[in-house]
Design a protein around this motif. Structure first.
Motif, short mmCIF file in Angstrom:
data_model
loop_
_atom_site.label_atom_id
_atom_site.label_comp_id
_atom_site.label_asym_id
_atom_site.label_seq_id
_atom_site.Cartn_x
_atom_site.Cartn_y
_atom_site.Cartn_z
N UNK A 295 14.76 29.22 51.59
CA UNK A 295 15.27 28.97 51.86
C UNK A 295 16.76 29.60 51.23
N UNK A 296 16.24 28.83 49.61
CA UNK A 296 17.14 28.93 48.48
C UNK A 296 17.04 30.68 48.42
N UNK A 297 16.34 31.24 48.95
CA UNK A 297 17.29 32.72 49.10
C UNK A 297 17.94 33.20 50.19
N UNK A 298 17.36 32.72 50.90
CA UNK A 298 18.99 32.79 52.21
C UNK A 298 20.07 32.40 51.95
N UNK A 299 20.63 30.83 50.98
CA UNK A 299 21.77 30.81 50.62
C UNK A 299 22.44 31.01 49.57
N UNK A 300 21.28 31.52 48.56
CA UNK A 300 22.13 32.43 47.17
C UNK A 300 22.05 33.86 48.24
N UNK A 301 21.75 35.08 48.67
CA UNK A 301 22.43 35.69 49.76
C UNK A 301 23.44 35.02 51.07
N UNK A 302 23.94 34.01 51.29
CA UNK A 302 25.09 33.75 51.84
C UNK A 302 26.12 33.00 51.03
N UNK A 303 25.80 32.73 50.20
CA UNK A 303 27.21 33.37 48.65
C UNK A 303 27.65 34.07 48.12
N UNK A 304 26.55 35.15 48.06
CA UNK A 304 27.19 35.88 47.45
C UNK A 304 27.68 37.30 48.83
N UNK A 305 27.33 36.92 50.35
CA UNK A 305 27.70 37.75 51.15
C UNK A 305 29.78 36.66 51.26
N UNK A 306 29.71 35.52 51.14
CA UNK A 306 30.81 34.93 50.79
C UNK A 306 32.32 35.66 49.92
N UNK A 307 31.15 35.75 48.90
CA UNK A 307 32.14 36.50 47.38
C UNK A 307 32.98 37.40 48.13
N UNK A 308 31.25 38.77 48.62
CA UNK A 308 32.64 40.18 49.32
C UNK A 308 33.91 39.77 50.24
N UNK A 309 33.16 39.24 51.52
CA UNK A 309 34.15 38.43 52.98
C UNK A 309 35.17 37.94 52.13
N UNK A 310 35.31 37.55 50.78
CA UNK A 310 36.47 36.68 50.31
C UNK A 310 37.26 37.20 49.48
N UNK A 311 36.58 38.72 48.96
CA UNK A 311 37.60 39.69 48.40
C UNK A 311 38.58 40.67 49.35
N UNK A 312 37.52 40.83 50.93
CA UNK A 312 37.85 41.62 51.84
C UNK A 312 39.16 40.85 52.22
N UNK A 313 38.37 39.06 52.75
CA UNK A 313 40.26 38.55 53.28
C UNK A 313 41.14 38.71 52.55
N UNK A 314 40.92 38.22 51.51
CA UNK A 314 42.44 38.99 50.24
C UNK A 314 42.96 39.64 50.35
N UNK A 315 42.24 41.02 50.35
CA UNK A 315 42.69 42.66 50.44
C UNK A 315 43.36 42.81 52.23
N UNK A 316 42.74 42.55 53.10
CA UNK A 316 43.58 42.23 54.50
C UNK A 316 44.32 41.71 54.47
N UNK A 317 44.71 40.76 53.60
CA UNK A 317 46.52 39.69 54.26
C UNK A 317 47.29 39.96 53.35
N UNK A 318 46.65 40.82 51.31
CA UNK A 318 47.72 41.51 50.57
C UNK A 318 47.52 39.83 49.57
N UNK A 319 46.92 39.28 49.67
CA UNK A 319 46.52 38.08 49.25
C UNK A 319 45.94 38.81 47.48
N UNK A 320 46.49 39.02 46.97
CA UNK A 320 45.54 39.08 45.17
C UNK A 320 44.86 38.01 44.92
#
Length: 152
Positions: free
Chosen positions: A17-42
């Protein structure tokens, strides 16, 4: 004996569970990066990046020689901030392979890049992240780019 087995099952479940939680947080960081990328939100992009880091692109030139282009992450931020309103950049992540060891994570994301709804190229992103007091931050990015051998 039953208590030992119960304890071991709980210990293993907690670790997974702890590993899955960390993986989810790491994935969220990458997803947030691309959300900003697509929106033009630096600002959104910068929320999951350290201030400055090296970005690299590797590809083969027309003669088949390997090429490596080095840039500072600020150039990427400037490109996003100054992207014309009539341009749509759509980087579609096809998968995530996340590896974590303590405060370091590696994320491998095959992708397709579409420019104004037209296929442009494909490749792989390789992100390095650092856990900065509970917040995963991108510290390095390298990608490949090619037009052949893509799934589009």
């Amino acid at each position: 004996m039953g208590r030992i087995i119960t304890f071991l099952v709980l210990l293993i479940t907690t670790a997974i569970t702890a590993q899955n939680s960390e993986e989810a947080q790491v994935k969220l960081a990458v997803d947030t990066f691309f959300e900003g990328f697509h929106k033009g939100d630096t600002t959104l992009m910068k929320s999951v990046m350290i201030d400055k880091f090296l970005t690299q692109t590797t590809y083969k030139d027309k003669e088949g020689n390997g090429m490596l282009v080095n840039e500072d992450s600020s150039k990427l931020i400037q490109a996003i901030a100054n992207r014309p309103a009539d341009q749509k950049w759509d980087e579609r992540l096809l998968d995530y392979n996340i590896q974590i060891d303590g405060t370091m994570a590696h994320v491998w994301t095959p992708y397709e890049f579409w420019f104004n709804d037209q296929f442009s190229h494909c490749g792989v992103n390789s992100f390095q992240l650092f856990n900065d007091s509970g917040n995963w931050k991108i510290i390095y990015l390298i990608d490949t780019r090619r037009r052949k051998g893509c799934q589009e």
